[in-house]
Design a protein around this motif. Structure first.
Motif, PDB file in Angstrom:
ATOM      1  N   GLU A 127      -5.601   2.614  -6.131  1.00 32.01           N
ATOM      2  CA  GLU A 127      -4.576   1.985  -6.945  1.00 32.01           C
ATOM      3  C   GLU A 127      -4.609   2.571  -8.348  1.00 32.01           C
ATOM      4  N   LEU A 128      -3.443   2.893  -8.873  1.00 35.28           N
ATOM      5  CA  LEU A 128      -3.318   3.492 -10.202  1.00 35.28           C
ATOM      6  C   LEU A 128      -2.375   2.620 -11.028  1.00 35.28           C
ATOM      7  N   LEU A 129      -2.869   2.153 -12.184  1.00 39.49           N
ATOM      8  CA  LEU A 129      -2.094   1.282 -13.065  1.00 39.49           C
ATOM      9  C   LEU A 129      -1.849   2.011 -14.379  1.00 39.49           C
ATOM     10  N   LEU A 130      -0.579   2.131 -14.766  1.00 39.25           N
ATOM     11  CA  LEU A 130      -0.226   2.885 -15.963  1.00 39.25           C
ATOM     12  C   LEU A 130       0.616   2.029 -16.897  1.00 39.25           C
ATOM     13  N   ASP A 131       0.226   2.011 -18.175  1.00 40.34           N
ATOM     14  CA  ASP A 131       0.937   1.237 -19.177  1.00 40.34           C
ATOM     15  C   ASP A 131       1.755   2.179 -20.055  1.00 40.34           C
ATOM     16  N   GLU A 132       3.062   2.164 -19.864  1.00 39.46           N
ATOM     17  CA  GLU A 132       3.980   3.010 -20.630  1.00 39.46           C
ATOM     18  C   GLU A 132       3.510   4.474 -20.666  1.00 39.46           C
ATOM     19  N   PRO A 133       3.352   5.119 -19.510  1.00 35.07           N
ATOM     20  CA  PRO A 133       2.797   6.473 -19.480  1.00 35.07           C
ATOM     21  C   PRO A 133       3.662   7.512 -20.182  1.00 35.07           C
ATOM     22  N   THR A 134       4.950   7.206 -20.375  1.00 37.44           N
ATOM     23  CA  THR A 134       5.842   8.184 -21.020  1.00 37.44           C
ATOM     24  C   THR A 134       6.026   7.914 -22.510  1.00 37.44           C
TER      25      THR A 134
ATOM     26  N   THR B 299       0.831  -1.197   0.000  1.00 39.15           N
ATOM     27  CA  THR B 299       0.000   0.000   0.000  1.00 39.15           C
ATOM     28  C   THR B 299       0.872   1.256   0.000  1.00 39.15           C
ATOM     29  N   GLY B 300       0.577   2.167  -0.919  1.00 37.34           N
ATOM     30  CA  GLY B 300       1.286   3.433  -0.998  1.00 37.34           C
ATOM     31  C   GLY B 300       2.581   3.399  -1.774  1.00 37.34           C
ATOM     32  N   SER B 301       2.983   2.238  -2.280  1.00 37.77           N
ATOM     33  CA  SER B 301       4.264   2.136  -2.985  1.00 37.77           C
ATOM     34  C   SER B 301       4.088   2.404  -4.483  1.00 37.77           C
ATOM     35  N   THR B 302       5.205   2.642  -5.149  1.00 43.36           N
ATOM     36  CA  THR B 302       5.241   2.768  -6.596  1.00 43.36           C
ATOM     37  C   THR B 302       6.127   1.661  -7.139  1.00 43.36           C
ATOM     38  N   VAL B 303       5.535   0.786  -7.933  1.00 40.42           N
ATOM     39  CA  VAL B 303       6.230  -0.384  -8.465  1.00 40.42           C
ATOM     40  C   VAL B 303       6.337  -0.258  -9.971  1.00 40.42           C
ATOM     41  N   GLY B 304       7.531  -0.466 -10.488  1.00 46.11           N
ATOM     42  CA  GLY B 304       7.744  -0.422 -11.921  1.00 46.11           C
ATOM     43  C   GLY B 304       7.840  -1.821 -12.504  1.00 46.11           C
ATOM     44  N   LEU B 305       7.115  -2.058 -13.598  1.00 47.03           N
ATOM     45  CA  LEU B 305       7.230  -3.309 -14.339  1.00 47.03           C
ATOM     46  C   LEU B 305       8.183  -3.078 -15.504  1.00 47.03           C
TER      47      LEU B 305
ATOM     48  N   LEU C 238       5.426  14.238 -16.224  1.00 46.54           N
ATOM     49  CA  LEU C 238       4.374  13.245 -16.001  1.00 46.54           C
ATOM     50  C   LEU C 238       4.704  12.344 -14.816  1.00 46.54           C
ATOM     51  N   LEU C 239       5.950  11.894 -14.736  1.00 49.37           N
ATOM     52  CA  LEU C 239       6.319  11.002 -13.644  1.00 49.37           C
ATOM     53  C   LEU C 239       6.400  11.736 -12.312  1.00 49.37           C
ATOM     54  N   GLU C 240       6.787  13.017 -12.332  1.00 48.24           N
ATOM     55  CA  GLU C 240       6.718  13.824 -11.102  1.00 48.24           C
ATOM     56  C   GLU C 240       5.267  13.920 -10.629  1.00 48.24           C
ATOM     57  N   LEU C 241       4.352  14.103 -11.581  1.00 50.68           N
ATOM     58  CA  LEU C 241       2.933  14.182 -11.254  1.00 50.68           C
ATOM     59  C   LEU C 241       2.451  12.875 -10.638  1.00 50.68           C
ATOM     60  N   VAL C 242       2.789  11.756 -11.263  1.00 50.05           N
ATOM     61  CA  VAL C 242       2.378  10.453 -10.737  1.00 50.05           C
ATOM     62  C   VAL C 242       2.956  10.230  -9.346  1.00 50.05           C
ATOM     63  N   ALA C 243       4.221  10.595  -9.160  1.00 51.72           N
ATOM     64  CA  ALA C 243       4.870  10.401  -7.860  1.00 51.72           C
ATOM     65  C   ALA C 243       4.214  11.238  -6.759  1.00 51.72           C
ATOM     66  N   SER C 244       3.603  12.357  -7.150  1.00 52.99           N
ATOM     67  CA  SER C 244       2.990  13.245  -6.159  1.00 52.99           C
ATOM     68  C   SER C 244       1.596  12.793  -5.730  1.00 52.99           C
ATOM     69  N   THR C 245       1.010  11.820  -6.447  1.00 54.35           N
ATOM     70  CA  THR C 245      -0.336  11.366  -6.107  1.00 54.35           C
ATOM     71  C   THR C 245      -0.286  10.443  -4.902  1.00 54.35           C
ATOM     72  N   ASP C 246      -1.356  10.434  -4.147  1.00 45.48           N
ATOM     73  CA  ASP C 246      -1.426   9.620  -2.932  1.00 45.48           C
ATOM     74  C   ASP C 246      -2.087   8.286  -3.260  1.00 45.48           C
ATOM     75  N   THR C 247      -1.473   7.534  -4.178  1.00 45.83           N
ATOM     76  CA  THR C 247      -2.037   6.252  -4.584  1.00 45.83           C
ATOM     77  C   THR C 247      -0.960   5.179  -4.582  1.00 45.83           C
TER      78      THR C 247
ATOM     79  N   GLN D  35      -5.651  11.990 -19.421  1.00 50.62           N
ATOM     80  CA  GLN D  35      -6.000  10.632 -19.005  1.00 50.62           C
ATOM     81  C   GLN D  35      -5.678  10.402 -17.528  1.00 50.62           C
ATOM     82  N   ILE D  36      -4.610  10.997 -17.051  1.00 52.48           N
ATOM     83  CA  ILE D  36      -4.309  10.875 -15.625  1.00 52.48           C
ATOM     84  C   ILE D  36      -5.323  11.666 -14.804  1.00 52.48           C
ATOM     85  N   ALA D  37      -5.758  12.820 -15.314  1.00 52.69           N
ATOM     86  CA  ALA D  37      -6.825  13.572 -14.634  1.00 52.69           C
ATOM     87  C   ALA D  37      -8.097  12.741 -14.556  1.00 52.69           C
ATOM     88  N   ARG D  38      -8.435  12.069 -15.654  1.00 54.02           N
ATOM     89  CA  ARG D  38      -9.613  11.187 -15.655  1.00 54.02           C
ATOM     90  C   ARG D  38      -9.460  10.076 -14.627  1.00 54.02           C
ATOM     91  N   ALA D  39      -8.243   9.504 -14.560  1.00 53.59           N
ATOM     92  CA  ALA D  39      -7.991   8.441 -13.592  1.00 53.59           C
ATOM     93  C   ALA D  39      -8.096   8.968 -12.159  1.00 53.59           C
TER      94      ALA D  39
END
Length: 266
Positions: free
Chosen positions: A159-166, A27-33, A177-186, A148-152
């Protein structure tokens, strides 16, 4: 534990695309595939999101099997951002962001004042508030990804799942974009190609190779010359910068013929 895959496999006819994957996302982590083309990253993301039924194994969300959950129930927890979203319609940006509120609204009900406030907040967070009246089709690739991230985020996911967001973004927009994702509380799981971006923005990495988990752990533990040679078949040197690995690539290594049943999706 927030999200987990337990011996998850998925195959198309006789092609095994995801092969017995075990991962646990705290919970609360950011995992990269990570993994080369065809390693199963996109397919695994869809399995984690409940968008695709497993051939075997279980995906769990807070210990509950996602298979019997309704799409609406899942969408109240999980938000997915694909590589590229296209539509035959001509929605405005506001229309697209408002789609994030659908799981929380009764069928056929109009958007509420609370919904509007959440849409506005998500738009401000992602920096698209000045685009709300624009047609989605007129936006650049970077702007569409932010929308699309705003919609999400308007889904209020845990939980937020992103497929090749960059994908298709220039360096500046990748970092923004990745700074934005890192700042979210998900809790976030994202498939990435760029190893250095993954090292910079993820707490944990999972490397997929021919549908299987090759290794998993912290960026420093995972991004080693040996792993990069085995999985990506290129020479590399790795240096630590502020505790994070920085990968510099060398020559491609001779290709090795692999006999394995995993397919070429993801």
């Amino acid at each position: 534990m927030s999200l987990a895959a337990e011996r998850v496999s998925w195959q198309v006819r006789d092609k095994l695309i995801v092969d017995g994957v075990n991962i646990t996302v705290a919970t609360g982590s950011t995992v990269g595939l990570l993994g080369p083309n065809g390693s199963g990253k996109s397919s695994l993301l869809r399995l984690l999101a409940g968008l695709r039924a497993t051939s075997s194994g279980v995906v769990r969300l807070d210990d509950a099997d996602v298979a019997p959950m309704s799409r609406r129930r899942l969408a109240r927890r999980l938000a997915v951002v694909d590589q590229e979203v296209t539509t035959d319609q001509e929605p405005t940006v506001r229309d697209v962001v408002e789609l994030g509120r659908l799981p929380h609204r009764p069928a056929w009900s109009p958007i509420s004042e609370r919904d509007r406030k959440i849409v506005e907040s998500a738009s401000v967070t992602t920096g698209v508030e000045d685009l709300l009246d624009r047609r989605y089709s007129t936006l650049s690739g970077g702007e569409r990804q932010r929308v699309q991230i705003a919609r999400a985020l308007a889904q209020e996911p845990t939980e937020l799942l992103l497929d090749e967001p960059t994908n298709h973004l220039d360096i500046r927009h990748q970092l923004e974009l990745l700074e934005l994702v890192a700042s979210t509380d998900t809790t976030t799981v994202m498939a990435l190609h760029d190893l250095n971006l993954a090292a910079r923005y993820c707490q944990e990495l999972v490397v997929l190779h021919r549908g299987r988990v090759h290794c998993a752990g912290s960026p420093a533990a995972v991004l080693t010359p040996a792993v990069i040679a085995e999985v990506y078949e290129v020479e590399a040197t790795v240096e630590l910068e502020d505790g994070r690995p920085c990968v510099k690539f060398g020559r491609p290594l001779p290709q090795i013929r692999h006999e394995h049943s995993a397919g070429s999706t993801g």
